[in-house]
Design an enzyme around this catalytic site. Structure first.
Site, PDB file in Angstrom:
ATOM      1  N   GLU A 125       4.543-132.896 -11.050  1.00  0.00           N
ATOM      2  CA  GLU A 125       4.508-134.338 -11.251  1.00  0.00           C
ATOM      3  C   GLU A 125       3.134-134.790 -11.734  1.00  0.00           C
ATOM      4  O   GLU A 125       2.104-134.387 -11.191  1.00  0.00           O
ATOM      5  CB  GLU A 125       4.856-135.038  -9.931  1.00  0.00           C
ATOM      6  CG  GLU A 125       4.897-136.550 -10.005  1.00  0.00           C
ATOM      7  CD  GLU A 125       5.124-137.184  -8.646  1.00  0.00           C
ATOM      8  OE1 GLU A 125       5.624-138.321  -8.617  1.00  0.00           O
ATOM      9  OE2 GLU A 125       4.797-136.556  -7.620  1.00  0.00           O
ATOM     10  N   LYS A 147      11.912-141.645 -11.978  1.00  0.00           N
ATOM     11  CA  LYS A 147      11.909-141.478 -10.523  1.00  0.00           C
ATOM     12  C   LYS A 147      12.575-142.677  -9.845  1.00  0.00           C
ATOM     13  O   LYS A 147      12.239-143.830 -10.107  1.00  0.00           O
ATOM     14  CB  LYS A 147      10.471-141.323 -10.046  1.00  0.00           C
ATOM     15  CG  LYS A 147      10.290-140.988  -8.572  1.00  0.00           C
ATOM     16  CD  LYS A 147       8.823-140.703  -8.303  1.00  0.00           C
ATOM     17  CE  LYS A 147       8.551-140.311  -6.874  1.00  0.00           C
ATOM     18  NZ  LYS A 147       7.109-139.967  -6.679  1.00  0.00           N
ATOM     19  N   CYS A 166       9.639-135.622  -6.990  1.00  0.00           N
ATOM     20  CA  CYS A 166       8.857-135.723  -5.749  1.00  0.00           C
ATOM     21  C   CYS A 166       9.587-136.440  -4.611  1.00  0.00           C
ATOM     22  O   CYS A 166      10.425-135.834  -3.969  1.00  0.00           O
ATOM     23  CB  CYS A 166       7.510-136.368  -6.041  1.00  0.00           C
ATOM     24  SG  CYS A 166       6.269-136.043  -4.756  1.00  0.00           S
TER      25      CYS A 166
END
Length: 299
Positions: free
Chosen positions: A43, A116, A159
């Site tokens: 990331e 995300k 993540c």
């Protein structure tokens, strides 16, 4: 394709994008030289993890979806004939920014992206200040949709998404053949060693559990190295690395330590079919009784 040669670049990052991307490129080239077909980067690999503090000047680091970082990775994918999953700080519009994974497929260039969905807001991880959650569902498609590539259907998540079984399940239900998690996670250096170990163990276990619960291989790329807190309010973050690739029963196929490295392995994608035949979790789901999953909490 039944056997996929997959690899991960685990690296530190610097404020200088050029230096960080050159480090990524070295890892990608090393893996390509070994015959790797799919490379996962961590990331926000082009910069340091800037979310330790809130600073409006940081928005200057953001790029368009097809900006310089994506173009750099696309050129590498074409040259090396590989699929690369990278990460950018995306400037979608003035005042609208995303933490976005980009997928570059060999000669085709940018073929897909994932913004995300779960955005944390914790000490040292002030991501809500910078990132708007992904909204692909609002654009007429599922919020969690695999990206079709020359090496298979990739369920790309980012993540904080890795802590949510719903995200992994929805990717699996939409036909993902592999779950990928570019990550930036580490310790508060003030925590005791036992607490640090519990945190890392939990991080590893939850993602291996996604592999088990969905009968899918999982790839996880995390950054390494100490990054100082620009605000000097803390001692910064020690990113623990420990990137890994696991099979559909959660078994480790490749695992890194806390140092910069690359790792690779061959993944037998056909095993998912075999595993799902003996552990048919998708068959036995009680979808008639899951309506409350769309509620925040059952009071």
């Amino acid at each position: 394709m039944t056997t996929l040669h997959a690899g991960i670049v685990q690296q530190p990052a610097w404020a200088d994008k050029t230096r960080s991307l050159e480090e990524s490129a070295r890892g990608i080239r090393a893996l390509a030289a070994k015959g790797v077909q799919l490379v996962l980067l961590q990331e926000l690999h082009a910069t340091q993890y800037f979310c330790q503090t809130e600073d409006t000047a940081i928005f200057d680091l953001a790029e368009p979806l097809d900006g310089p970082t994506t173009q750099y990775l696309a050129a590498l994918a074409r040259e090396l004939d590989v699929v690369i999953v990278g990460s950018i700080f995306e400037r979608r519009a003035p005042g609208l920014y995303h933490n976005t994974a980009v997928v570059l497929d060999r000669q085709k260039g940018l073929i897909g992206h994932y913004r995300k969905m779960h955005i944390p807001d914790d000490p040292g991880f002030y991501e809500k200040f910078y990132f708007t959650p992904g909204d692909s569902a609002a654009q007429g498609g599922p919020g969690f949709a695999p990206i079709e590539t020359s090496v298979g259907r990739l369920g790309v998540l980012v993540c904080w998404d890795q802590w949510y079984p719903e995200a992994a399940r929805l990717m699996a239900m939409a036909g993902a053949e592999l779950l990928l998690y570019p990550t930036a996670i580490g310790w508060d250096t003030r925590d005791e060693t036992e607490e640090q170990r519990r945190q890392q163990d939990a991080w590893t276990v939850i993602q291996r559990a996604h592999a088990v619960a969905n009968g899918l291989p999982v790839m996880v790329a995390n950054r390494v190295g100490h990054e100082a807190d620009p605000s000097a309010q803390s001692e910064g973050i020690e990113f623990w690395g420990a990137s890994f690739i696991a099979g559909p029963q959660g078994e480790f196929l490749a695992q890194a330590d806390g140092q910069p490295t690359t790792l690779d392995t061959r993944i037998d994608l056909s095993r998912s079919e075999d595993i799902r035949r003996i552990w048919p979790y998708l068959r036995d789901r009680r979808i008639d009784d899951y309506a409350h999953l769309t509620r925040r909490y059952i009071d």
